[in-house]
Write a protein that holds these residues in place. Structure first.
Motif, PDB file in Angstrom:
ATOM      1  N   SER A 170       2.391 -66.925  10.772  1.00  0.00           N
ATOM      2  CA  SER A 170       3.674 -65.960  11.472  1.00  0.00           C
ATOM      3  C   SER A 170       4.380 -66.833  12.514  1.00  0.00           C
ATOM      4  N   SER A 171       5.902 -66.655  12.074  1.00  0.00           N
ATOM      5  CA  SER A 171       6.635 -67.253  13.126  1.00  0.00           C
ATOM      6  C   SER A 171       6.652 -68.920  13.317  1.00  0.00           C
ATOM      7  N   ALA A 172       5.897 -69.444  12.253  1.00  0.00           N
ATOM      8  CA  ALA A 172       5.989 -71.002  12.351  1.00  0.00           C
ATOM      9  C   ALA A 172       7.362 -71.532  11.832  1.00  0.00           C
ATOM     10  N   ILE A 173       7.272 -72.817  12.371  1.00  0.00           N
ATOM     11  CA  ILE A 173       8.570 -73.473  12.094  1.00  0.00           C
ATOM     12  C   ILE A 173       8.165 -74.446  10.835  1.00  0.00           C
ATOM     13  N   LEU A 174       8.870 -74.076   9.846  1.00  0.00           N
ATOM     14  CA  LEU A 174       8.789 -74.738   8.649  1.00  0.00           C
ATOM     15  C   LEU A 174       9.904 -75.333   8.128  1.00  0.00           C
ATOM     16  N   ILE A 175      10.014 -76.611   8.382  1.00  0.00           N
ATOM     17  CA  ILE A 175      11.377 -77.396   7.895  1.00  0.00           C
ATOM     18  C   ILE A 175      10.762 -78.782   7.179  1.00  0.00           C
ATOM     19  N   ASN A 176      11.387 -78.774   6.006  1.00  0.00           N
ATOM     20  CA  ASN A 176      10.990 -79.954   5.211  1.00  0.00           C
ATOM     21  C   ASN A 176       9.566 -80.013   5.162  1.00  0.00           C
ATOM     22  N   THR A 177       8.929 -78.899   5.004  1.00  0.00           N
ATOM     23  CA  THR A 177       7.316 -78.790   4.970  1.00  0.00           C
ATOM     24  C   THR A 177       7.032 -78.993   3.385  1.00  0.00           C
ATOM     25  N   ARG A 178       5.917 -79.526   2.892  1.00  0.00           N
ATOM     26  CA  ARG A 178       5.620 -79.649   1.512  1.00  0.00           C
ATOM     27  C   ARG A 178       4.136 -78.942   1.331  1.00  0.00           C
ATOM     28  N   PHE A 179       4.146 -78.052   0.513  1.00  0.00           N
ATOM     29  CA  PHE A 179       2.859 -77.367   0.082  1.00  0.00           C
ATOM     30  C   PHE A 179       2.719 -77.780  -1.159  1.00  0.00           C
ATOM     31  N   TYR A 180       1.375 -78.378  -1.709  1.00  0.00           N
ATOM     32  CA  TYR A 180       1.241 -78.723  -2.911  1.00  0.00           C
ATOM     33  C   TYR A 180      -0.227 -78.505  -3.272  1.00  0.00           C
ATOM     34  N   ALA A 181      -0.375 -77.700  -4.378  1.00  0.00           N
ATOM     35  CA  ALA A 181      -1.731 -77.407  -5.081  1.00  0.00           C
ATOM     36  C   ALA A 181      -2.715 -76.720  -3.994  1.00  0.00           C
ATOM     37  N   LEU A 182      -2.288 -75.743  -3.281  1.00  0.00           N
ATOM     38  CA  LEU A 182      -2.938 -74.857  -2.263  1.00  0.00           C
ATOM     39  C   LEU A 182      -3.653 -73.814  -2.651  1.00  0.00           C
ATOM     40  N   LEU A 184      -3.617 -70.592  -1.358  1.00  0.00           N
ATOM     41  CA  LEU A 184      -3.136 -69.668  -0.202  1.00  0.00           C
ATOM     42  C   LEU A 184      -3.379 -68.173  -0.252  1.00  0.00           C
ATOM     43  N   ALA A 185      -4.469 -67.643  -0.885  1.00  0.00           N
ATOM     44  CA  ALA A 185      -4.906 -66.346  -1.100  1.00  0.00           C
ATOM     45  C   ALA A 185      -5.158 -65.510   0.294  1.00  0.00           C
ATOM     46  N   GLU A 186      -4.199 -64.508   0.486  1.00  0.00           N
ATOM     47  CA  GLU A 186      -4.222 -63.858   1.818  1.00  0.00           C
ATOM     48  C   GLU A 186      -3.812 -64.622   2.977  1.00  0.00           C
ATOM     49  N   ALA A 187      -3.227 -65.740   2.812  1.00  0.00           N
ATOM     50  CA  ALA A 187      -2.325 -66.494   4.008  1.00  0.00           C
ATOM     51  C   ALA A 187      -1.293 -65.510   4.294  1.00  0.00           C
ATOM     52  N   LYS A 188      -0.920 -65.537   5.375  1.00  0.00           N
ATOM     53  CA  LYS A 188       0.225 -64.811   6.012  1.00  0.00           C
ATOM     54  C   LYS A 188       1.341 -65.322   6.506  1.00  0.00           C
ATOM     55  N   PHE A 189       2.693 -65.125   6.036  1.00  0.00           N
ATOM     56  CA  PHE A 189       3.930 -65.634   6.588  1.00  0.00           C
ATOM     57  C   PHE A 189       4.532 -64.382   7.056  1.00  0.00           C
ATOM     58  N   THR A 202       1.671 -74.279  -6.613  1.00  0.00           N
ATOM     59  CA  THR A 202       0.766 -73.630  -5.602  1.00  0.00           C
ATOM     60  C   THR A 202       0.674 -72.226  -6.244  1.00  0.00           C
ATOM     61  N   ASP A 203      -0.433 -71.557  -5.980  1.00  0.00           N
ATOM     62  CA  ASP A 203      -0.786 -70.131  -6.348  1.00  0.00           C
ATOM     63  C   ASP A 203      -0.373 -69.193  -4.835  1.00  0.00           C
ATOM     64  N   LEU A 204       0.498 -68.343  -5.459  1.00  0.00           N
ATOM     65  CA  LEU A 204       0.923 -67.519  -4.130  1.00  0.00           C
ATOM     66  C   LEU A 204       0.694 -66.119  -4.594  1.00  0.00           C
ATOM     67  N   ARG A 205      -0.108 -65.782  -5.614  1.00  0.00           N
ATOM     68  CA  ARG A 205      -0.162 -64.477  -6.002  1.00  0.00           C
ATOM     69  C   ARG A 205      -0.521 -63.243  -4.964  1.00  0.00           C
ATOM     70  N   ASP A 206      -1.435 -64.041  -4.273  1.00  0.00           N
ATOM     71  CA  ASP A 206      -2.091 -63.307  -3.070  1.00  0.00           C
ATOM     72  C   ASP A 206      -1.496 -63.564  -1.632  1.00  0.00           C
ATOM     73  N   ASP A 218      12.109 -74.589  -2.800  1.00  0.00           N
ATOM     74  CA  ASP A 218      11.831 -74.951  -4.243  1.00  0.00           C
ATOM     75  C   ASP A 218      10.490 -74.367  -4.574  1.00  0.00           C
ATOM     76  N   PHE A 219      10.247 -73.498  -5.461  1.00  0.00           N
ATOM     77  CA  PHE A 219       9.032 -72.894  -6.020  1.00  0.00           C
ATOM     78  C   PHE A 219       8.509 -73.731  -7.062  1.00  0.00           C
ATOM     79  N   ASP A 220       8.643 -74.909  -7.404  1.00  0.00           N
ATOM     80  CA  ASP A 220       8.416 -75.724  -8.472  1.00  0.00           C
ATOM     81  C   ASP A 220       7.105 -75.598  -9.121  1.00  0.00           C
ATOM     82  N   TYR A 221       6.824 -75.111 -10.183  1.00  0.00           N
ATOM     83  CA  TYR A 221       5.780 -74.910 -11.037  1.00  0.00           C
ATOM     84  C   TYR A 221       4.592 -74.222 -10.204  1.00  0.00           C
ATOM     85  N   SER A 222       5.253 -73.051  -9.338  1.00  0.00           N
ATOM     86  CA  SER A 222       4.263 -72.154  -8.449  1.00  0.00           C
ATOM     87  C   SER A 222       3.933 -70.852  -9.220  1.00  0.00           C
TER      88      SER A 222
END
Length: 304
Positions: A170-182, A184-189, A202-206, A218-222
């Protein structure tokens, strides 16, 4: 250039900071065999990799030159000075960056100002990065289950193959951040702006997104199947090759967003687009036209 001399220096510095060949290889994205060849003088790292090695091993880049030698009883930087406490605003010099393979569950990193940290194969479960500035840091193959990144600065960070289930952003600063093959179930933004962020494979379903803004993302192949993105704002966002079955954009604002696959448009893809929920959403004419051409249900969409 004396390859055996440079190899000997790499081996010596590596041993002094107690990193294995495999551990060093993981941090510069080469095989352990490649590190072995460097140290035996059979090959040389390129200039970019050599610069990375200097940072990881805590030495000056000149250390690898033929004419350089440490003064008597001298040691690499990381052994010469212990890491001081990271007190916000204290202006201390950062000396320790490599926490690979470390057991750091529930560690307090809150408020630190430390750029370019490396967490490869580290246990960070439940650790607290609240208000930390860790710009340019790398998380690879680590366990960060339920870690807290509340208001943390994650600019230019790379997070790959890491367990982030239940993590708080929550309220994190995300600029040019890369998330790959993570994971993230129940992670909160929440209350978070994503700027030029990439989610790849990346699996973002939950994953939970609340009151967020997405710009140049970019939600590439997520996998976004069933994901709720209601009432949020999207500008210049790519959903190329993302799984979007039953994804909800109710009440969202979409400007210059692309949902097209970069490959052939199959009947399966058209069917997936038709399941997306756009009720009450607002979008510009180009986004609307693109989705209309894919057969999306836009009956309750407002043009802006």
């Amino acid at each position: 250039m004396d390859t055996k001399m440079i190899g000997s220096k790499i081996a010596s510095a590596r041993k002094k900071v107690n990193i294995s060949q495999a551990g060093l290889a993981a941090q510069v994205f080469v095989s352990p065999q490649a590190v072995g060849k460097w140290e035996r003088g059979e090959s040389l790292p390129d200039v970019i990799t050599l610069n990375q090695l200097a940072k990881i091993l805590g030495v000056d880049l000149n250390y690898f030159s033929e004419s350089f030698s440490f003064p008597e009883n001298s040691k690499p930087i990381e052994e010469k000075v212990a890491l001081e406490e990271n007190i916000p605003g204290a202006g201390q010099t950062q000396l320790l960056t490599n926490f690979s393979g470390a057991e750091l569950a529930k560690t307090d990193f809150s408020g630190i100002n430390a750029h370019g940290l490396i967490f490869s194969g580290s246990n960070l479960a439940g650790s607290d990065f609240t208000d930390a500035d860790i710009t340019g840091s790398t998380f690879k193959g680590s366990n960060a289950h339920e870690a807290v990144f509340l208001r943390a600065n994650l600019t230019d960070c790379n997070l790959s193959a890491t367990d982030l289930r239940g993590a708080e952003f929550s309220s994190a600063i995300l600029i040019n951040t890369r998330f790959y093959a993570l994971g993230l179930a129940e992670a909160k933004f929440s209350n978070t702006k994503f700027s030029n962020v990439k989610f790849s494979k990346t699996d973002l379903r939950d994953t939970i997104f609340e009151n967020c803004g997405f710009e140049g993302v970019d939600f590439d192949y997520s996998d976004l199947r069933g994901l709720c993105l209601d009432e949020q704002t999207f500008a210049n966002v790519l959903f190329h090759n993302a799984a979007l079955n039953e994804t909800s954009f109710k009440g969202a604002t979409l400007i210059n967003c692309s949902f097209r696959s970069t490959f052939a448009l199959t009947n399966k893809y058209y069917r997936a687009i038709k399941t997306i929920h756009f009720g009450g959403a607002s979008m510009d004419k180009l986004t609307h036209a693109s989705l209309k051409g894919l057969g999306a249900d836009l009956t309750q969409v407002t043009l802006i």
